[in-house]
Enzyme design. Structure first.
Site, PDB file in Angstrom:
ATOM      1  N   THR A 159      33.250  28.365 -36.978  1.00  0.00           N
ATOM      2  CA  THR A 159      33.863  27.936 -35.909  1.00  0.00           C
ATOM      3  C   THR A 159      34.986  27.103 -35.760  1.00  0.00           C
ATOM      4  O   THR A 159      35.580  26.964 -36.792  1.00  0.00           O
ATOM      5  CB  THR A 159      32.595  26.851 -35.390  1.00  0.00           C
ATOM      6  OG1 THR A 159      32.659  25.791 -36.455  1.00  0.00           O
ATOM      7  CG2 THR A 159      31.138  27.252 -35.166  1.00  0.00           C
ATOM      8  N   ASP A 160      35.493  26.926 -34.642  1.00  0.00           N
ATOM      9  CA  ASP A 160      36.687  25.995 -34.443  1.00  0.00           C
ATOM     10  C   ASP A 160      36.587  24.763 -33.324  1.00  0.00           C
ATOM     11  O   ASP A 160      35.512  24.688 -32.906  1.00  0.00           O
ATOM     12  CB  ASP A 160      38.101  27.015 -34.220  1.00  0.00           C
ATOM     13  CG  ASP A 160      37.741  27.572 -32.645  1.00  0.00           C
ATOM     14  OD1 ASP A 160      37.236  26.880 -31.930  1.00  0.00           O
ATOM     15  OD2 ASP A 160      38.606  28.471 -32.106  1.00  0.00           O
ATOM     16  N   ALA A 161      37.544  24.169 -33.541  1.00  0.00           N
ATOM     17  CA  ALA A 161      37.442  22.825 -32.421  1.00  0.00           C
ATOM     18  C   ALA A 161      37.134  23.237 -31.046  1.00  0.00           C
ATOM     19  O   ALA A 161      36.878  22.216 -30.427  1.00  0.00           O
ATOM     20  CB  ALA A 161      38.831  22.157 -32.694  1.00  0.00           C
ATOM     21  N   GLY A 162      37.255  24.533 -30.401  1.00  0.00           N
ATOM     22  CA  GLY A 162      36.875  24.885 -29.274  1.00  0.00           C
ATOM     23  C   GLY A 162      35.195  24.778 -29.175  1.00  0.00           C
ATOM     24  O   GLY A 162      34.690  24.971 -27.806  1.00  0.00           O
TER      25      GLY A 162
END
Lengths: 147, 147, 147, 147
Positions: free
Chosen positions: A28-31
């Site tokens: 996953t990422d910060a979004g």
């Protein structure tokens, strides 16, 4: 030590191979969703297990004197909806075309009934030591034709 | 669509949780072995499944109003031997200590009878919205004590 | 085509090499911070540029007949505060000890005046074809002693 | 502490933004080349710096009440030749089309005079809290039109 714990292999539904993937923090990422390049990691895992299920061992090919391996030539990826942390995904893989050194694979990533991503991948089989394309392994072609 | 294809969950051997991992191209580097940071991805997958097996859902915790999550405070990693492409690994996880907001986990990565990597991880449970440590979930502590 | 656009190299502050890193989406996770394993990617970039600045070329070493390369033996990482998307970080690198085939490096990751992460890394220099440790390159040792 | 060490920003050649990337071990795989998904990390870094150079700050947008961010809708990637460890690459970025919430970007990855990869990326600007597309920031459109 823990040999009875075997990794998953996915399975065939007709000609379509289906491989399960769980989404972890690393994906996953910060979004708050899976990072766009990481779906390609999922897709490559499914292709690897598909090829393994057809009887080809990529590590053996890589360790052979000529060092054979697949190289990706082209991808087309359609992102329809995002996956999030903890999702249980199903990644499909099927060969659409093959000729000489190249094959075109079609892949989808599903979460339950929802289609998230569609991927078309063109790969070439290479001799890494000679740095050029070579004919796809005959054993692979025969396995595909038997599906 | 393919709901019957469920991801693997690992299983307990006494207090030790064991989670299987297959090595793919994404995990390796040009040295021909698994990139040193990627063993930490394997370890985090095992910790996640360990916590899930104990009844905690990290995505639910992250989506709660307070947004709870684990943060890694310290790791100590001993690399004894490398994993290579296609290896089938067993990643273990057990809690060594816990108190207040923190827990210390001990993890090993095995290929068959060969111990490859040992990891000690100290994690803290955080309220991401309040940006500070909070007591470990009672349900998790009870599940650990029952092991 | 765009040869004038050269990558950054970092620079020395006495014996300490400092390498800049920007945090991108790829580095973060759904918790909104940099994923714990990714600080090790930043650290390895800094070590690579440190070694390059000292006159060693790792790709040449890897392409030599014996295939030399560094392998990480041990890491100890203390996570003090998280980095987030878009942060401009400074990653330090200095050699603490070296003898025979091994070296111990100490690294810190800073955001402005704030220390985020401390890393101690023990690496060994290997002949990948003979699969065993070999003496650190003399040119590297001489360069370190001149600092 | 080391504020004078600033990250690189790339620069404009007319309407084309060019961003330098160095290939590290983390980017490569056991085939000895850059892993196919990792070129997309390079491309996203270049897009981020391009957008930053045009005056948009993605972390600020993500931290705003509505949480704005870009999501990738479609990519088409043509892999012409591989990059290897230590390569100094130039990653380009230019906007081809934009309308409403979406923009199409064209990117190339070069090593010196050799074109390695071509990427077409369609992105959408999203309100992450409302989970739907919103008009591209006016400031971004104006900056693009001034190029």
């Amino acid at each position: 030590m823990f040999d009875e714990v075997l990794p998953p292999q996915g399975k065939f539904y007709g000609k379509v191979f289906v491989f399960p993937v769980r989404v972890y923090y690393e994906d996953t990422d910060a979004g708050g969703i899976v990072y766009y390049a990481n779906y390609l990691r999922f897709a490559e895992r499914a292709r690897t297990e598909y090829i393994r299920a057809l009887g080809c061992n990529q590590q053996e090919a890589l360790e052979s004197e000529e060092k054979f391996g697949f190289a990706v030539r082209h991808i087309d990826v359609d992102y329809k909806a995002p996956a999030v942390l903890d999702d249980a995904l199903a990644v499909t893989c099927e060969i659409r075309e093959y000729a000489g050194a190249t094959a075109v694979m079609f892949q989808q990533i599903w979460r339950g009934e929802k289609l998230l991503v569609e991927i078309e991948v063109k790969v070439a089989y290479l001799s890494l030591s000679r740095k050029r394309p070579v004919r796809l392994p005959q054993s692979l072609i025969e396995a595909v034709e038997k599906l």
